[in-house]
Design an enzyme around this catalytic site. Structure first.
Site, PDB file in Angstrom:
ATOM      1  N   ARG A 155       0.837  -1.204   0.000  1.00  0.00           N
ATOM      2  CA  ARG A 155       0.000   0.000   0.000  1.00  0.00           C
ATOM      3  C   ARG A 155       0.878   1.263   0.000  1.00  0.00           C
ATOM      4  O   ARG A 155       0.633   2.207   0.752  1.00  0.00           O
ATOM      5  CB  ARG A 155      -0.936   0.022   1.211  1.00  0.00           C
ATOM      6  CG  ARG A 155      -2.168   0.849   0.977  1.00  0.00           C
ATOM      7  CD  ARG A 155      -2.878   1.202   2.273  1.00  0.00           C
ATOM      8  NE  ARG A 155      -4.150   1.835   1.993  1.00  0.00           N
ATOM      9  CZ  ARG A 155      -4.822   2.559   2.860  1.00  0.00           C
ATOM     10  NH1 ARG A 155      -4.365   2.744   4.083  1.00  0.00           N
ATOM     11  NH2 ARG A 155      -5.960   3.095   2.533  1.00  0.00           N
TER      12      ARG A 155
ATOM     13  N   TRP B 233      -6.462   1.853  15.712  1.00  0.00           N
ATOM     14  CA  TRP B 233      -5.038   1.578  15.449  1.00  0.00           C
ATOM     15  C   TRP B 233      -4.971   0.617  14.268  1.00  0.00           C
ATOM     16  O   TRP B 233      -5.229  -0.567  14.417  1.00  0.00           O
ATOM     17  CB  TRP B 233      -4.410   0.976  16.696  1.00  0.00           C
ATOM     18  CG  TRP B 233      -2.969   0.595  16.635  1.00  0.00           C
ATOM     19  CD1 TRP B 233      -2.288   0.042  15.592  1.00  0.00           C
ATOM     20  CD2 TRP B 233      -2.016   0.707  17.698  1.00  0.00           C
ATOM     21  NE1 TRP B 233      -0.990  -0.195  15.935  1.00  0.00           N
ATOM     22  CE2 TRP B 233      -0.788   0.196  17.221  1.00  0.00           C
ATOM     23  CE3 TRP B 233      -2.075   1.174  19.010  1.00  0.00           C
ATOM     24  CZ2 TRP B 233       0.356   0.144  18.012  1.00  0.00           C
ATOM     25  CZ3 TRP B 233      -0.934   1.113  19.791  1.00  0.00           C
ATOM     26  CH2 TRP B 233       0.274   0.613  19.301  1.00  0.00           C
ATOM     27  N   ASP B 234      -4.603   1.171  13.130  1.00  0.00           N
ATOM     28  CA  ASP B 234      -4.618   0.403  11.881  1.00  0.00           C
ATOM     29  C   ASP B 234      -3.219  -0.135  11.575  1.00  0.00           C
ATOM     30  O   ASP B 234      -2.223   0.334  12.141  1.00  0.00           O
ATOM     31  CB  ASP B 234      -5.105   1.342  10.762  1.00  0.00           C
ATOM     32  CG  ASP B 234      -5.738   0.610   9.598  1.00  0.00           C
ATOM     33  OD1 ASP B 234      -5.615  -0.627   9.529  1.00  0.00           O
ATOM     34  OD2 ASP B 234      -6.349   1.283   8.745  1.00  0.00           O
ATOM     35  N   MET B 235      -3.128  -1.085  10.662  1.00  0.00           N
ATOM     36  CA  MET B 235      -1.837  -1.649  10.253  1.00  0.00           C
ATOM     37  C   MET B 235      -2.068  -2.310   8.902  1.00  0.00           C
ATOM     38  O   MET B 235      -2.684  -3.359   8.828  1.00  0.00           O
ATOM     39  CB  MET B 235      -1.408  -2.688  11.301  1.00  0.00           C
ATOM     40  CG  MET B 235       0.029  -3.102  11.272  1.00  0.00           C
ATOM     41  SD  MET B 235       0.389  -4.351  10.058  1.00  0.00           S
ATOM     42  CE  MET B 235      -0.447  -5.777  10.691  1.00  0.00           C
ATOM     43  N   ASN B 236      -1.619  -1.623   7.848  1.00  0.00           N
ATOM     44  CA  ASN B 236      -2.101  -1.983   6.515  1.00  0.00           C
ATOM     45  C   ASN B 236      -1.155  -2.744   5.605  1.00  0.00           C
ATOM     46  O   ASN B 236      -1.391  -2.801   4.405  1.00  0.00           O
ATOM     47  CB  ASN B 236      -2.563  -0.722   5.788  1.00  0.00           C
ATOM     48  CG  ASN B 236      -3.951  -0.321   6.225  1.00  0.00           C
ATOM     49  OD1 ASN B 236      -4.911  -1.036   5.960  1.00  0.00           O
ATOM     50  ND2 ASN B 236      -4.059   0.786   6.932  1.00  0.00           N
TER      51      ASN B 236
ATOM     52  N   CYS C  78      -7.090  -2.795  14.187  1.00  0.00           N
ATOM     53  CA  CYS C  78      -7.495  -2.944  12.790  1.00  0.00           C
ATOM     54  C   CYS C  78      -6.233  -3.264  12.010  1.00  0.00           C
ATOM     55  O   CYS C  78      -5.154  -2.785  12.350  1.00  0.00           O
ATOM     56  CB  CYS C  78      -8.102  -1.618  12.320  1.00  0.00           C
ATOM     57  SG  CYS C  78      -8.485  -1.554  10.564  1.00  0.00           S
TER      58      CYS C  78
ATOM     59  N   ASP D  92     -12.739  -5.057   6.399  1.00  0.00           N
ATOM     60  CA  ASP D  92     -13.067  -3.889   5.578  1.00  0.00           C
ATOM     61  C   ASP D  92     -14.324  -4.146   4.767  1.00  0.00           C
ATOM     62  O   ASP D  92     -14.884  -3.227   4.182  1.00  0.00           O
ATOM     63  CB  ASP D  92     -11.914  -3.579   4.623  1.00  0.00           C
ATOM     64  CG  ASP D  92     -10.921  -2.620   5.254  1.00  0.00           C
ATOM     65  OD1 ASP D  92     -11.232  -2.079   6.330  1.00  0.00           O
ATOM     66  OD2 ASP D  92      -9.845  -2.408   4.669  1.00  0.00           O
TER      67      ASP D  92
HETATM   68  C1  DGJ Z   1      -7.893   0.101   6.374  1.00  0.00           C
HETATM   69  C2  DGJ Z   1      -9.002   0.071   7.371  1.00  0.00           C
HETATM   70  O1  DGJ Z   1      -9.457  -1.225   7.547  1.00  0.00           O
HETATM   71  C3  DGJ Z   1     -10.109   1.002   6.906  1.00  0.00           C
HETATM   72  O2  DGJ Z   1     -11.207   0.905   7.745  1.00  0.00           O
HETATM   73  C4  DGJ Z   1      -9.562   2.386   6.854  1.00  0.00           C
HETATM   74  O3  DGJ Z   1      -9.230   2.807   8.144  1.00  0.00           O
HETATM   75  C5  DGJ Z   1      -8.361   2.436   5.938  1.00  0.00           C
HETATM   76  N1  DGJ Z   1      -7.385   1.446   6.263  1.00  0.00           N
HETATM   77  C6  DGJ Z   1      -7.732   3.796   5.982  1.00  0.00           C
HETATM   78  O4  DGJ Z   1      -6.574   3.854   5.276  1.00  0.00           O
END
Ligand code: DGJ
Length: 747
Positions: free
Chosen positions: A445, A479-482, A528, A550
């Site tokens: 990402r 607190w997200d982690m993508n 998250c 999501d």
């Molecule tokens: C992934 C999360 O799951 C979404 O809900 C959102 O917060 C996006 N990231 C934002 O970049």
């Protein structure tokens, strides 16, 4: 007494009337496993439970005068490799300079009331010593100068035992661990279906099942996160067991990084289950006088099917994992702006959303991604945790105050573990990113990962986040982690220490969570990871709720929430009503169905309230009021899965209050049936047989036994010719029934 110890025979029996776990010291000093399952009456001697038979064929034995004593065939507690057991071991440890086959012999035990905390790791806990008892067994390897300690906790009123292991270097030379499981369990047969939760982004935790077979079957993650793909949960159920009946063993690993859960079935059809940190790329240097502690494994036994297993996990996590202040706290109904605006918002828009949502009864506004740095898409600014004055010219504090003036609480999104190559932070500290210097850095990402194995980086994030929490009086953090980890390498660790990286990283994450949650206990954390990529009990210890997926589509959510409920309680699952066409599937489920699915979780909205019609606003007001009325029941009740979306066109589940005086039932039908059958009922569970229940909105009462044996009558379905006389029809239909107990039968 929860733990019986026969000192003379060196046998240990953990039992609470629901489960028994029995092991002993074998003649070679190692621990032998005797039994795990439904509670057995205690007796003086259980040694006959160990099968002890001279094996035929090419087998090995340790003693010349005892051909039956071979580790290949004896069930063990924490097996090693190298002297007659050819299956995969629970651990592997050695000196750096000399070779040695591990040989840990029993030394002593320690009995503790309650349960000690695990330093630096999330784990179940007791608040009162009477809630559990703990047994620690100490084994020693004289050559390695090491002590192995196996910890078992049995909870008083739950069919639950937890296990972990630690290794202490009591010598003067360094030791190297390259495999160290939290628990190993030898079951006497392989007659089990392995049940686990698998998927990917936007379709996490689908239920998968397969019969055990000779060989190794496993689930795992090597992504630096527990992952969307496999959850650290595994159950072994007897083939005939159902949701409601039969024997099931459930295992969950309280850990959020690389894990391995495997079952090895050998040539005698015994099944060895193992749960722990994934040994691939794992190495830990245990310095003299220091220790290594494994994360904890939760083991549940149920003779009441999969629902019985899940209910035990749910109760355990409510009482002994989720932080005390959130056990009984009311979780606010929230609105999140992500699907409403994505990166395109400003102060005015957010305040208008807050006003409009507040009129609907919604209680908390979450400002999602894009409020910091110069982040107008996902290519920049992670790491620059200062407000974007172009979008929010009056700053965060002013926005927070304006939101709070509407009567709403204020919550904020962070992705603390990440760094964008296009960020001030990266320009200043390129060495803070995880990666091998001189080699290509793989993007996920468009971003890189911050090296959380470094204390200075954890400290930096703590300072940034705590300042913002104070400035804005935050009530909530998402607190997200993508992304998952590649080129896993820390510039602060020696080359020979890089095997420690993944574990050190997650310890850094846990440390930041620990510091923030103890400094700000009133801030509700929702974890998250691109939706449900780190939905595990490790995270739940700090963040009592998690963004389940999501995918906000109500129909896909039936599968995701159904699967998630195998191990995790409803009120840990963030579940929101979103707009249609749904952003992940383009499906158009009715607003009623979207709410009917989302009610069974921590409820919220993921849409722009300014775009709603008057009619929709009215419906949403009612939904919010309905959830408020029933949220304590959803939080505290016993959850039953009734019909599986993986097997049927219909899904159903229900929550029953502990005293069985009320229940909430969710029923969903994905596709309409032409000319449907006439007698449509739904059999319920968990009710009081002798209580009369009234179905809200009708005059109809049923007795509990009728509801469980005959079933709840479903309203009349459209059949093509019944004109105005039907109560439901079309695709994606659903109904939620509230049952209120009114009276008991008088005999
Ligand atoms: C992934 C999360 O799951 C979404 O809900 C959102 O917060 C996006 N990231 C934002 O970049």
């Amino acid at each position: 007494m929860l733990i019986h110890i026969n000192q003379e025979r060196r046998q240990f029996h953990l039992t609470n009337g629901q489960v028994s776990y029995i092991f002993h010291v074998m003649k070679n000093g190692h621990l032998g496993h005797l039994y795990y399952g439904k509670a057995l009456r205690h007796r003086e001697d259980f040694s006959h439970l160990q099968t002890y038979d001279v094996p035929t064929g090419a087998t090995t034995h340790i003693y010349a005068d005892d051909p039956a004593f071979g580790l290949e065939t004896l069930r063990q507690e924490y097996p090693a490799y190298g002297n007659s057991d050819f299956r995969e071991p629970a651990f592997s440890v050695n000196k750096l300079t000399e070779n040695h086959i591990p040989d840990f012999s029993y030394q002593s035990y320690q009995l503790l009331e309650g349960k000690p905390r695990l330093e630096g790791l999330p784990a179940t806990y007791t608040e009162d010593n009477a809630e559990a008892s703990t047994l620690q067994i100490i084994l020693k390897d004289e050559f390695l100068h090491a002590e192995l300690s196996l910890t078992y906790t049995i909870f008083r009123d739950k069919p639950v035992i937890t296990r972990s292991a630690s290794l202490k270097n009591i010598g003067t030379e360094e030791l190297m661990i390259d495999r160290f499981m939290g628990a190993s369990l030898d079951l006497p047969d392989k007659d089990f279906m392995m049940v686990h939760l698998a998927g990917t982004w936007s379709r996490e935790r689908h239920v998968k099942e397969r019969m055990l077979e000779m060989g190794i079957q496993s689930i795992s993650s090597l992504r630096g996160a527990s992952s969307h793909h496999h959850n650290p949960f595994l159950a072994l159920k007897r083939p005939e067991a159902t949701e409601h009946t039969g024997e099931v063993y459930g295992f969950n690993f309280i850990y959020s990084s690389n894990f391995l859960m495997q079952v090895e079935v050998d040539h005698y059809d015994t099944a060895r289950l193992m749960v722990g940190i994934h040994p691939f790329r794992f190495k830990w240097n245990v310095k003299p006088q220091s220790s290594f502690q494994s994360p904890e494994v939760v083991m549940v036994f149920s003779d009441q099917g999969l629902n019985g297993m899940s209910q035990a996990f749910h109760r355990l996590y409510r009482d002994h994992l989720i932080q005390t202040q959130w056990k009984k706290a009311v979780r606010p109904i929230l609105i999140n702006n992500w699907e409403a605006t994505y990166f395109d918002f400003n102060e005015e828009k957010m305040v208008n959303i807050a006003k409009s949502a507040s009129e609907l009864g919604i209680e908390l506004l979450v400002l999602d991604d894009g409020w910091f740095g110069k982040r107008n898409d996902d290519t920049s600014s992670l790491g620059d945790w200062h407000v974007d004055l172009n979008k929010l010219p009056n700053g965060l504090e002013s926005l927070a105050n304006k939101i709070m003036e509407t009567g709403m609480k204020f919550g904020l999104w962070f992705e603390p573990e990440m760094i964008s190559p296009n960020s001030e932070l990266f320009r200043e500290h390129p060495e803070w990113a995880v990666g091998v210097p001189g080699q290509h850095y793989t993007l996920g990402r468009n971003q890189l990962v911050l090296d959380f194995s470094r204390q200075d980086i954890v400290d930096y994030l703590y300072d940034k986040m705590s300042a913002i929490i104070k400035e804005t009086n935050l009530a909530y953090i998402k607190w997200d982690m993508n992304r998952n980890m590649t080129e896993a390498f820390s510039q602060k660790l020696e080359v020979q220490q890089q095997g420690e990286f993944f574990h050190r990283y997650i310890l850094g994450v846990y440390q930041l969570y620990e510091r923030l949650t103890s400094e700000f206990p009133r801030v509700l954390f929702e974890s998250c990871a691109g939706g449900g990529g780190r939905f595990d009990p490790g995270m739940m210890y700090y963040a009592p709720q998690a963004w389940t997926s999501d995918d906000t589509d109500a129909i896909e959510r039936l599968k995701i929430q159904y699967g998630t409920s195998f191990a995790y309680p409803l009120y840990s699952m963030g579940s929101h009503v979103s707009a249609i066409p749904n952003h992940q599937t383009l499906r158009k489920a009715p607003l009623e169905t979207r709410a009917n699915t989302a009610y069974f979780g921590t409820f919220g909205y993921e849409l722009d309230p300014l775009k709603l019609t008057e009619e929709e606003r009215k419906e949403i007001k009612d939904q919010v009021a309905f959830y408020k009325e029933h949220r304590n029941l959803i939080r505290d009740g016993q959850f039953y899965r009734l019909l599986s979306p993986f097997a049927n066109n219909e899904t159903a589940w229900m929550v029953v209050s502990e005293d069985r005086s009320e229940a909430l039932v969710g029923w969903y039908k994905v596709l309409a049936t032409p000319n449907p059958k006439k007698h449509q009922t739904l059999r319920l569970s968990g009710l009081d047989e002798s209580k009369a229940y009234q179905v809200a909105g009708t005059e109809q009462t049923y007795y509990g036994d009728e509801l469980m044996i005959v079933g709840l009558m479903l309203p009349t379905e459209f059949n093509g010719v019944n004109g105005g006389n039907f109560e439901r029809g079309g695709d994606f239909q659903s109904q939620v029934f509230y049952l209120k107990g009114t009276e008991n039968i008088v005999n």
